[in-house]
Write a protein that holds these residues in place. Structure first.
Motif, PDB file in Angstrom:
ATOM      1  N   LYS A   2     -20.003  12.083 -55.541  1.00  0.00           N
ATOM      2  CA  LYS A   2     -19.692  12.791 -54.299  1.00  0.00           C
ATOM      3  C   LYS A   2     -18.628  12.024 -53.509  1.00  0.00           C
ATOM      4  CE  LYS A   2     -23.686  15.362 -52.511  1.00  0.00           C
ATOM      5  NZ  LYS A   2     -22.978  16.631 -52.343  1.00  0.00           N
ATOM      6  N   ILE A  42     -17.026  15.990 -44.224  1.00  0.00           N
ATOM      7  CA  ILE A  42     -16.946  16.887 -45.381  1.00  0.00           C
ATOM      8  C   ILE A  42     -17.500  16.187 -46.620  1.00  0.00           C
ATOM      9  CG2 ILE A  42     -15.384  18.262 -46.826  1.00  0.00           C
ATOM     10  CD1 ILE A  42     -13.437  18.307 -44.463  1.00  0.00           C
ATOM     11  N   GLU A  43     -18.387  16.875 -47.311  1.00  0.00           N
ATOM     12  CA  GLU A  43     -18.894  16.366 -48.589  1.00  0.00           C
ATOM     13  C   GLU A  43     -18.310  17.198 -49.717  1.00  0.00           C
ATOM     14  OE1 GLU A  43     -23.349  14.868 -47.170  1.00  0.00           O
ATOM     15  OE2 GLU A  43     -23.127  16.427 -48.690  1.00  0.00           O
ATOM     16  N   LEU A  44     -17.807  16.529 -50.752  1.00  0.00           N
ATOM     17  CA  LEU A  44     -17.264  17.239 -51.918  1.00  0.00           C
ATOM     18  C   LEU A  44     -17.939  16.724 -53.180  1.00  0.00           C
ATOM     19  CD1 LEU A  44     -14.510  15.948 -50.184  1.00  0.00           C
ATOM     20  CD2 LEU A  44     -13.544  17.929 -51.303  1.00  0.00           C
ATOM     21  N   ASP A  45     -18.274  17.633 -54.064  1.00  0.00           N
ATOM     22  CA  ASP A  45     -18.800  17.272 -55.382  1.00  0.00           C
ATOM     23  C   ASP A  45     -17.641  17.098 -56.346  1.00  0.00           C
ATOM     24  OD1 ASP A  45     -21.507  17.181 -55.085  1.00  0.00           O
ATOM     25  OD2 ASP A  45     -21.864  18.555 -56.766  1.00  0.00           O
ATOM     26  N   LEU A  46     -17.572  15.948 -56.998  1.00  0.00           N
ATOM     27  CA  LEU A  46     -16.480  15.692 -57.940  1.00  0.00           C
ATOM     28  C   LEU A  46     -17.051  15.438 -59.319  1.00  0.00           C
ATOM     29  CD1 LEU A  46     -14.514  13.135 -55.748  1.00  0.00           C
ATOM     30  CD2 LEU A  46     -13.961  15.536 -56.056  1.00  0.00           C
ATOM     31  N   PRO A  47     -16.267  15.727 -60.358  1.00  0.00           N
ATOM     32  CA  PRO A  47     -16.729  15.375 -61.703  1.00  0.00           C
ATOM     33  C   PRO A  47     -16.850  13.852 -61.809  1.00  0.00           C
ATOM     34  CG  PRO A  47     -14.550  16.466 -61.757  1.00  0.00           C
ATOM     35  CD  PRO A  47     -14.949  16.360 -60.340  1.00  0.00           C
ATOM     36  N   ALA A  57      -7.474  10.687 -55.292  1.00  0.00           N
ATOM     37  CA  ALA A  57      -7.343  12.152 -55.270  1.00  0.00           C
ATOM     38  C   ALA A  57      -7.816  12.703 -53.931  1.00  0.00           C
ATOM     39  CB  ALA A  57      -8.149  12.766 -56.416  1.00  0.00           C
ATOM     40  N   GLU A  60      -5.393  12.152 -51.201  1.00  0.00           N
ATOM     41  CA  GLU A  60      -4.290  13.121 -51.267  1.00  0.00           C
ATOM     42  C   GLU A  60      -4.730  14.473 -50.687  1.00  0.00           C
ATOM     43  OE1 GLU A  60      -2.476  13.625 -55.180  1.00  0.00           O
ATOM     44  OE2 GLU A  60      -1.238  15.244 -54.317  1.00  0.00           O
ATOM     45  N   MET A  61      -6.003  14.865 -50.969  1.00  0.00           N
ATOM     46  CA  MET A  61      -6.513  16.115 -50.378  1.00  0.00           C
ATOM     47  C   MET A  61      -6.486  16.027 -48.854  1.00  0.00           C
ATOM     48  SD  MET A  61      -9.900  16.744 -52.728  1.00  0.00           S
ATOM     49  CE  MET A  61      -9.819  16.419 -54.494  1.00  0.00           C
ATOM     50  N   LEU A  66      -6.920  18.490 -45.710  1.00  0.00           N
ATOM     51  CA  LEU A  66      -8.135  18.365 -44.886  1.00  0.00           C
ATOM     52  C   LEU A  66      -7.869  17.836 -43.483  1.00  0.00           C
ATOM     53  CD1 LEU A  66     -10.532  16.934 -47.636  1.00  0.00           C
ATOM     54  CD2 LEU A  66     -10.239  19.298 -46.933  1.00  0.00           C
TER      55      LEU A  66
ATOM     56  N   LEU B  25      -8.357  24.006 -51.989  1.00  0.00           N
ATOM     57  CA  LEU B  25      -8.107  22.832 -52.837  1.00  0.00           C
ATOM     58  C   LEU B  25      -7.737  23.278 -54.247  1.00  0.00           C
ATOM     59  CD1 LEU B  25     -10.909  20.338 -51.745  1.00  0.00           C
ATOM     60  CD2 LEU B  25      -8.450  20.098 -51.385  1.00  0.00           C
ATOM     61  N   PHE B  30      -6.004  20.971 -57.059  1.00  0.00           N
ATOM     62  CA  PHE B  30      -7.077  19.991 -57.243  1.00  0.00           C
ATOM     63  C   PHE B  30      -8.219  20.669 -57.990  1.00  0.00           C
ATOM     64  CE2 PHE B  30      -4.955  18.529 -53.318  1.00  0.00           C
ATOM     65  CZ  PHE B  30      -4.629  17.248 -53.706  1.00  0.00           C
ATOM     66  N   GLY B  32     -11.795  20.908 -60.304  1.00  0.00           N
ATOM     67  CA  GLY B  32     -13.088  20.242 -60.504  1.00  0.00           C
ATOM     68  C   GLY B  32     -13.853  19.935 -59.236  1.00  0.00           C
ATOM     69  N   VAL B  33     -13.303  20.305 -58.074  1.00  0.00           N
ATOM     70  CA  VAL B  33     -14.031  20.062 -56.832  1.00  0.00           C
ATOM     71  C   VAL B  33     -15.029  21.200 -56.626  1.00  0.00           C
ATOM     72  CG1 VAL B  33     -13.847  19.718 -54.348  1.00  0.00           C
ATOM     73  CG2 VAL B  33     -12.020  18.928 -55.847  1.00  0.00           C
ATOM     74  N   ARG B  34     -16.300  20.854 -56.478  1.00  0.00           N
ATOM     75  CA  ARG B  34     -17.316  21.885 -56.325  1.00  0.00           C
ATOM     76  C   ARG B  34     -18.181  21.603 -55.101  1.00  0.00           C
ATOM     77  NH1 ARG B  34     -21.180  21.919 -59.870  1.00  0.00           N
ATOM     78  NH2 ARG B  34     -20.809  19.697 -60.201  1.00  0.00           N
ATOM     79  N   ASP B  35     -18.834  22.628 -54.638  1.00  0.00           N
ATOM     80  CA  ASP B  35     -19.858  22.505 -53.605  1.00  0.00           C
ATOM     81  C   ASP B  35     -19.379  21.698 -52.390  1.00  0.00           C
ATOM     82  OD1 ASP B  35     -22.323  23.106 -52.625  1.00  0.00           O
ATOM     83  OD2 ASP B  35     -23.331  21.393 -53.524  1.00  0.00           O
ATOM     84  N   VAL B  36     -18.304  22.190 -51.771  1.00  0.00           N
ATOM     85  CA  VAL B  36     -17.790  21.531 -50.567  1.00  0.00           C
ATOM     86  C   VAL B  36     -18.639  21.972 -49.376  1.00  0.00           C
ATOM     87  CG1 VAL B  36     -15.795  21.263 -49.047  1.00  0.00           C
ATOM     88  CG2 VAL B  36     -15.453  21.509 -51.511  1.00  0.00           C
ATOM     89  N   ARG B  37     -19.089  21.025 -48.584  1.00  0.00           N
ATOM     90  CA  ARG B  37     -19.903  21.339 -47.405  1.00  0.00           C
ATOM     91  C   ARG B  37     -19.261  20.668 -46.202  1.00  0.00           C
ATOM     92  NH1 ARG B  37     -23.748  25.021 -48.396  1.00  0.00           N
ATOM     93  NH2 ARG B  37     -25.360  24.076 -47.104  1.00  0.00           N
ATOM     94  N   GLN B  38     -19.015  21.451 -45.161  1.00  0.00           N
ATOM     95  CA  GLN B  38     -18.437  20.848 -43.965  1.00  0.00           C
ATOM     96  C   GLN B  38     -19.483  20.719 -42.868  1.00  0.00           C
ATOM     97  OE1 GLN B  38     -14.652  22.187 -42.486  1.00  0.00           O
ATOM     98  NE2 GLN B  38     -15.038  21.302 -40.484  1.00  0.00           N
ATOM     99  N   GLY B  39     -19.566  19.536 -42.314  1.00  0.00           N
ATOM    100  CA  GLY B  39     -20.477  19.294 -41.209  1.00  0.00           C
ATOM    101  C   GLY B  39     -19.743  18.702 -40.026  1.00  0.00           C
TER     102      GLY B  39
END
Lengths: 82, 82
Positions: A2, A42-47, A57, A60-61, A66, B25, B30, B32-39
């Motif tokens: 993450k 912001i939380e992001l799931d990454l491989p 990466a 850069e986002m 962002l 993204l 970009f 492979g980015v999954r499940d982005v959550r903004q708080g």
């Protein structure tokens, strides 16, 4: 894994949202709270992969999408998922 | 001292803002980015004092004003100022 991203206004940039929270808190009877600043988280799931590559990466986002780097700072943290 | 507050949507609550970031993204290349959550991330300046008291006060602020506890979780951290 993450990526955890904190995006905050640079010091000196006016924060009307923070100010509104400050006023509301005082109205609710919470005294002594000063200098409230609201940012984004912001939380992001990454491989899964190399942490340094992922951090580069995500930075850069932040630069491209962002954050508004004119008025905002960002901080990136890469953590393994629990 | 400072209170650092993270307010995040509860798991399972739809996050259209996060979804929009995810789509943007991918559009920017970009992958492979999954499940982005903004708080939200809120910093508050508090008068110096007992950490446990401060934490209790900030938790009450979250319950009453900062978070919508129906759909959001919050996390409070008290730190001494550097």
């Amino acid at each position: 894994m993450k990526a955890l991203v904190h995006i905050t206004l640079k010091p000196g940039v006016l924060d009307p949202q923070g100010k509104a929270i400050e006023n509301a808190l005082s109205h609710f009877g919470f005294e002594g709270v000063r200098d409230v600043r609201q940012g984004k988280y912001i939380e992001l799931d990454l491989p899964d992969g190399d942490h340094a590559d992922a951090e580069a990466a995500v930075k850069e986002m932040c630069e491209r999408l962002l954050a508004n780097t004119v008025i905002e700072n960002y901080r990136v943290e890469i953590v393994d998922q629990t």
